[in-house]
Scaffold this motif. Structure first.
Motif, PDB file in Angstrom:
ATOM      1  N   LEU A 323      32.092 -20.364  50.665  1.00 35.19           N
ATOM      2  CA  LEU A 323      32.155 -19.335  51.706  1.00 35.19           C
ATOM      3  C   LEU A 323      32.999 -18.164  51.207  1.00 35.19           C
ATOM      4  O   LEU A 323      32.577 -17.000  51.253  1.00 35.19           O
ATOM      5  CB  LEU A 323      32.757 -19.902  52.985  1.00 35.19           C
ATOM      6  N   VAL A 324      34.197 -18.471  50.702  1.00 32.66           N
ATOM      7  CA  VAL A 324      35.091 -17.426  50.205  1.00 32.66           C
ATOM      8  C   VAL A 324      34.481 -16.731  48.985  1.00 32.66           C
ATOM      9  O   VAL A 324      34.489 -15.499  48.885  1.00 32.66           O
ATOM     10  CB  VAL A 324      36.472 -18.005  49.867  1.00 32.66           C
ATOM     11  N   GLY A 325      33.946 -17.515  48.056  1.00 32.82           N
ATOM     12  CA  GLY A 325      33.330 -16.926  46.871  1.00 32.82           C
ATOM     13  C   GLY A 325      32.171 -16.013  47.212  1.00 32.82           C
ATOM     14  O   GLY A 325      32.000 -14.949  46.605  1.00 32.82           O
ATOM     15  N   GLY A 326      31.372 -16.415  48.189  1.00 28.72           N
ATOM     16  CA  GLY A 326      30.248 -15.581  48.609  1.00 28.72           C
ATOM     17  C   GLY A 326      30.713 -14.279  49.242  1.00 28.72           C
ATOM     18  O   GLY A 326      30.170 -13.201  48.961  1.00 28.72           O
ATOM     19  N   ILE A 327      31.717 -14.367  50.108  1.00 30.56           N
ATOM     20  CA  ILE A 327      32.245 -13.150  50.742  1.00 30.56           C
ATOM     21  C   ILE A 327      32.818 -12.205  49.694  1.00 30.56           C
ATOM     22  O   ILE A 327      32.542 -10.997  49.702  1.00 30.56           O
ATOM     23  CB  ILE A 327      33.324 -13.508  51.783  1.00 30.56           C
ATOM     24  N   LEU A 328      33.627 -12.748  48.783  1.00 32.22           N
ATOM     25  CA  LEU A 328      34.241 -11.907  47.756  1.00 32.22           C
ATOM     26  C   LEU A 328      33.199 -11.265  46.847  1.00 32.22           C
ATOM     27  O   LEU A 328      33.313 -10.087  46.492  1.00 32.22           O
ATOM     28  CB  LEU A 328      35.225 -12.736  46.933  1.00 32.22           C
ATOM     29  N   SER A 329      32.189 -12.027  46.456  1.00 29.36           N
ATOM     30  CA  SER A 329      31.135 -11.470  45.602  1.00 29.36           C
ATOM     31  C   SER A 329      30.432 -10.316  46.304  1.00 29.36           C
ATOM     32  O   SER A 329      30.156  -9.271  45.693  1.00 29.36           O
ATOM     33  CB  SER A 329      30.113 -12.554  45.238  1.00 29.36           C
ATOM     34  N   ALA A 330      30.139 -10.518  47.578  1.00 30.55           N
ATOM     35  CA  ALA A 330      29.448  -9.478  48.335  1.00 30.55           C
ATOM     36  C   ALA A 330      30.322  -8.235  48.485  1.00 30.55           C
ATOM     37  O   ALA A 330      29.862  -7.102  48.328  1.00 30.55           O
ATOM     38  CB  ALA A 330      29.041 -10.023  49.702  1.00 30.55           C
ATOM     39  N   LEU A 331      31.602  -8.433  48.781  1.00 34.29           N
ATOM     40  CA  LEU A 331      32.513  -7.296  48.891  1.00 34.29           C
ATOM     41  C   LEU A 331      32.620  -6.547  47.567  1.00 34.29           C
ATOM     42  O   LEU A 331      32.610  -5.310  47.535  1.00 34.29           O
ATOM     43  CB  LEU A 331      33.899  -7.777  49.332  1.00 34.29           C
TER      44      LEU A 331
END
Length: 387
Positions: A323-331
């Motif tokens: 979840l965190v990795g996906g959010i950070l990648s998108a940001l």
């Protein structure tokens, strides 16, 4: 590139093959797996598979577990200069026991080497890389001194900081660095521990979720967590992202609806070249509501609920990290906060359906479709003045 600081860990996962009412005092038939883990490592690997690739600062021993983790890291084409190694370092190891449904039952963590060898001096060697990053992610395996140095280095350069609590016990380390934190991603129990830590007491009471097998509505659940969320926001954390398992995620801010349209400084200029950016933009186009100017300033509590996606669960141990990795990648690709939250939930779904902590690969088209479902289903559940 984004910088991730924290643990690289060998996970030992034990899962029974039969359901026992009382497994105490005896062995149980099942399966034991060795997994590449660690909160920081999982987040960084997830990011590497979604782009852009991160720079990790961690510590490994020159032992079998450390060699396995390092070899895999190199196979991903990721930089290893930030990974401290030595004969006196014992690679961090965590042993987890799951139930037959894949839910974590108990675990024992031997991760002292992360705290001992990820020192302020080691981290400061990479201050130029931290200062040039679009975002810094720190996990709470770090010592208080290492957390402080990491946060101060980022703050001096205007780099936003993401704090990942890791566990209830370690989540309390946020108290000394809360004023530097832009994003924090606790689960419910970590949220309460963090709120009590920053206030120096135990005034925020635990939530009783399953009393008499009753299921809380999302609005009722938020009401029980609101005092703790408000405490962290008042201490300066800009976004509190509360993970709720199968109930989804709360995104909480004091910036009003405009916070949904925020992006990372420096990320937008790269966004059009990123496959993740272009794919998600088609399924999650920016909406007018996230550009609303009805709430200006920073005194208004604003909460959005993002639902979880239905999934065939294989293992849940990597869901929060993905979840965190996906959010950070998108940001980092230039997507805004609302779009990035939807990508994170989609990445978490992919994780729970995989046997490993991080899937071998992500299907961007499928993820974008899942993100579109989450994005369109996101619901504002609270907005009012926090004063």
């Amino acid at each position: 590139m984004a910088v991730v600081i924290g643990g690289m860990v060998l996970d030992i996962h034990a899962t029974p093959s039969i359901r026992l009412s009382n497994p105490r005092g005896t062995t149980t038939p099942g399966k034991v797996d060795y997994m590449l883990g660690g909160v920081a490592r999982n987040i960084a690997e997830c990011m590497s598979k979604l782009r852009p690739k991160p720079f990790i600062i961690s510590a490994l021993g020159l032992d079998n577990a450390g060699n396995l983790l390092l070899e895999h890291w190199r196979s991903l084409g990721l930089p290893v200069q930030g990974i401290r190694q030595g004969l006196d370092i014992t690679t961090a190891t965590v042993s987890n026991m799951f139930d037959i449904d894949g839910e974590l039952v108990a675990g024992v963590a031997s991760v002292e080497s992360i705290e001992r060898y990820l020192t302020p001096n080691w981290i400061q060697q990479f201050s130029s890389i931290i200062s040039a990053a679009p975002v810094l992610m720190i996990d709470a395996n770090l010592s208080s001194d290492a957390l402080m140095v990491s946060c101060q280095t980022a703050a001096d350069a205007g780099v936003p900081v993401w704090f990942e609590p890791v566990s209830v016990a370690k989540s309390r380390r946020v108290a000394a660095v809360a004023k530097y934190v832009t994003f924090a991603s606790p689960n419910e129990t970590e949220l309460l521990a963090m709120a009590n830590a920053v206030t120096g007491g135990n005034g925020v009471l635990p939530v009783r979720r399953n009393l008499d097998n009753a299921k809380f509505s999302i609005e009722t659940l938020f009401g029980t967590l609101k005092p703790a969320i408000s405490v962290l926001l008042e201490r300066g954390i800009k976004f509190v992202i509360v993970t709720l398992g199968s109930d989804g995620v709360f995104l909480c801010s004091r910036g009003g609806p405009r916070c949904l349209n925020e992006t990372l400084n420096g990320a937008q200029s790269l966004g059009m070249e990123e496959e993740l950016y272009s794919t998600v933009m088609m399924s999650c186009p920016p909406d007018d509501y996230s550009r609303s100017t009805s709430f200006k300033g920073s005194s208004h509590l604003f909460v959005v609920h993002f639902p979880a996606l239905p999934a065939t669960v294989a293992r849940v141990s990597g869901a929060g990290d993905c979840l965190v990795g996906g959010i950070l990648s998108a940001l980092c690709s230039g997507l805004n906060v609302k779009q990035s939250m939807a990508v994170g939930v989609a990445a978490a779904k992919a994780s729970v359906q995989a046997e490993a902590n991080v899937p071998t690969m992500f299907d961007l088209a499928a993820m974008a479709g899942d993100a579109g479902v989450v994005y369109s289903s996101a619901k504002v559940i609270f907005q009012t003045s926090a004063l």
